[in-house]
Design an enzyme around this catalytic site. Structure first.
Site, PDB file in Angstrom:
ATOM      1  N   SER A 114      10.105  -3.548  31.583  1.00  0.00           N
ATOM      2  CA  SER A 114      11.220  -4.301  31.243  1.00  0.00           C
ATOM      3  C   SER A 114      12.287  -3.785  31.742  1.00  0.00           C
ATOM      4  CB  SER A 114      11.080  -4.060  29.526  1.00  0.00           C
ATOM      5  OG  SER A 114      10.738  -4.849  28.759  1.00  0.00           O
ATOM      6  N   SER A 139      12.195  -7.309  29.648  1.00  0.00           N
ATOM      7  CA  SER A 139      13.213  -7.846  28.306  1.00  0.00           C
ATOM      8  C   SER A 139      14.445  -7.749  28.890  1.00  0.00           C
ATOM      9  CB  SER A 139      12.972  -7.126  27.231  1.00  0.00           C
ATOM     10  OG  SER A 139      12.989  -5.596  27.001  1.00  0.00           O
ATOM     11  N   LYS A 162      22.157  -1.873  27.346  1.00  0.00           N
ATOM     12  CA  LYS A 162      21.081  -2.206  26.831  1.00  0.00           C
ATOM     13  C   LYS A 162      21.864  -3.325  25.257  1.00  0.00           C
ATOM     14  CE  LYS A 162      15.718  -4.191  26.831  1.00  0.00           C
ATOM     15  NZ  LYS A 162      15.175  -3.501  27.581  1.00  0.00           N
TER      16      LYS A 162
END
Lengths: 95, 497
Positions: free
Chosen positions: B179, B155, B80
């Site tokens: 997330s 997210s 990420k």
């Protein structure tokens, strides 16, 4: 809770974010709705409840005060938008 | 035989170690798929094809030399883009960090490289991990591989979509209010948020420091345990890193559930929950009963206050953490500056997107003179009540079973203009962050619309091993985790918003 335009401008100033007039009005409406929702916390009686700021059972975490390798100045400055050989550059702060 | 890009991380590793396939072949198979599908899915914001191939070749030559290889030998991993990678851009999907290249490696990245993983690139997220759909990314929305007119969740939407579309064998995400788990649920993959403090946050760009935790997003539960084995460690560079010893998370995986007590929190099955999700999660509970577990109803009475509490604490911490973006040390700097205040406020106005600004403003207000007691202090007190709810519940049950998200993936644009509606989509995941406990989301069905449904298991603090064991038993008894989007779903939808 009622949020005025002046309050949004004051918060934006504290947060150091320049807002346009349109942004100010949008945020005013949205913050008012979100804060209204958040007001539901007042339904709960929390008298005497110890606030929890952290979930682990850790207190102060210390280490020996010894010199260790750290980033060289060049690497620390490499991402700065404006810099000299060994410092960050900013507009004059004091006249 | 399945394609190399379809394999789970542990399958990749064993095939490479058995010399059936080279690390380079696996990496090239994934890179080829990425170049074909990433323009449609937009899971990655940076792909390091050259670096990945060089790394895979180096691993192959060390295998040829007879070296003892690490736990993630040759596994291609997506990271990420809020986790720092030395010399590889780390943007947090924000304009303000568009050109940022970290001068150091996050501890988790060091750990996976030491374990001989291959890093494919960096995945898209909602700007600074603030959002539930990736629509807040400054670099475009990631598409859900099951239906490209829908969001992948957020997210960590890029990491979850990468696993669902076979664009990585494993991925790392971060979870502040759901997330990792919510996008895993919406993309039909496994996502684990470990106990707070279990995994070092050093090098994770800070959002809500008392809530943030890095964790695996993978194709199955075994992979989640394997990746956690590598990243869970005490780190002196993170003062909130837990000193507790780390067990081997895959050694104890078994399928017998006799004697295991699973609680269904009644507050998680109320208003707003879609019928499809509810029936899939209740069917999972029935499956656990078949496997020998005991199912009981329990109560987490403060659940309805989770979202309100979270949006005070997370934004208060965020407004403090994000004060470092000042146009001086790194990141975007405005051209229009006459003094230092303008330099700050215009650099930040130009660099941050609307959701990040909104949260900074909310947090600033909650911490400001005259409001601190009413908002921040109150929320910190309610947070203590959440922890008490969970502590009491885990005296009665081993784990809890509930939905991960109230609905399957929603349409792009559906909630974009209503921040509160978007916040409420995290209602089932936020409590675990407030209490610091571990949670895992795993696939448990497909909706009538053909969208994956996720279920969540939660366990007590540092019971990550038990959590994985219970998750593994369900996975072994079912085949939901083997389902993948139909190949014809992986195309650009003209009706996408």
């Amino acid at each position: 809770m009622k949020i005025s335009t002046e309050m949004v401008e004051y918060i934006a100033h504290l947060a150091r974010i320049e807002l346009s007039e349109d942004d100010t009005e949008t945020f005013r409406i949205q913050l008012e709705a979100i804060l209204d929702y958040i007001d539901k916390l007042n339904q709960l009686d929390t008298t005497g409840v110890e606030p929890m700021v952290h979930t682990l059972d850790l207190r102060n975490v210390f280490r020996a005060d010894e010199v260790r390798p750290s980033l060289p100045p060049g690497a620390s400055l490499a991402n700065a938008p404006e810099h000299t050989e060994d410092s960050y550059k900013v507009p004059a702060v004091i006249d | 035989m399945s394609e190399l890009y379809e394999l789970s991380g542990h399958e990749v590793r064993s095939r490479i170690l058995r010399r059936e396939v080279s690390a380079e072949e696996v990496t090239r198979s994934l890179l080829e798929r990425i170049s074909k599908l990433n323009p449609i899915i937009h899971a990655y914001v940076t792909v390091d094809a050259e670096g990945a191939v060089a790394r895979a070749k180096e691993i192959d030559s060390r295998i040829a030399d007879g070296e003892k290889m690490g736990e993630l030998c040759g596994i291609p991993i997506a990271v990420k883009d809020n986790i720092c990678t030395l010399g590889m851009p780390t943007t947090c999907s924000s304009r303000i960090l568009e050109n940022f290249s970290p001068p150091y490696e996050a501890t988790v990245v060091e750990a996976i490289l030491e374990a001989d993983a291959v890093i494919l690139g960096k995945t898209n997220l909602d700007e600074f991990a603030m959002g539930s759909s990736t629509e807040n990314s400054a670099f475009g929305t990631t598409r859900n591989p099951w239906d490209t007119s829908r969001i992948p969740g957020g997210s960590s939407g890029g990491s979850a979509a990468a696993i669902a579309a076979d664009l990585a064998s494993m991925a790392l995400g971060s979870d502040t209010g759901g997330s990792i788990r919510q996008p895993a649920a919406l993309c039909g993959v496994v996502g684990l948020k470990p106990t707070y403090g279990r995994v070092s946050r050093y090098g994770l760009v800070a959002f809500g420091s008392s809530l943030d935790q890095i964790g695996p997003i993978t194709k199955d539960v075994f992979d989640a345990g394997l990746l956690l084995n590598v990243i869970a460690r005490h780190d002196p560079k993170d003062s909130t890193s837990a000193p507790e010893p780390t067990p081997n998370y895959v050694a104890g995986l078994k399928t017998d559930m006799t004697g295991v007590k699973i609680g269904l929190p009644s507050e998680y099955f109320g208003e707003g929950l879609s019928e499809d999700v509810e029936s899939a999660v209740r069917a999972a509970a029935a499956k656990y009963e078949e496997l020998g577990a005991e199912i009981v109803d329990i109560s987490l009475p403060h659940t309805e206050y989770a979202v309100a509490t979270y949006y005070i604490i997370a934004t208060a911490e965020a407004c403090s953490n994000l004060s470092r973006y000042d146009g001086v040390h790194y990141g975007h700097r405005t051209e229009r500056k006459s003094d230092i205040i303008e330099l700050y406020s215009r650099s930040r106005a130009e660099g941050f997107g609307p959701e990040v600004k909104r949260r900074i403003m909310l947090g600033t207000h909650a911490l400001s003179a005259g409001y601190y007691d009413a908002y921040y202090l109150k929320a910190a007190q309610v947070r203590a009540l959440f922890r008490r709810d969970f502590d009491e519940a885990f005296e009665e049950v081993d784990v809890m079973l509930c939905p991960t998200s109230p609905t399957p993936a929603f349409k792009i644009g559906e909630k974009a203009s209503d921040p509160l509606a978007m916040y409420l989509s995290d209602i089932y995941t936020i409590s675990a962050n407030l209490a610091g406990i571990p949670g895992i989301s795993m696939p448990c069905g497909i909706s009538p619309d053909g969208l994956p449904i996720g279920m969540q298991l939660m366990a007590g603090t540092f019971d990550d091993e038990k959590l994985l064991r219970v998750a593994y038993a369900y996975e072994q008894a079912t085949d939901h985790h083997l389902k993948r989007p139909a190949p014809d779903a992986l195309q650009d939808r003209k009706d996408a918003g």
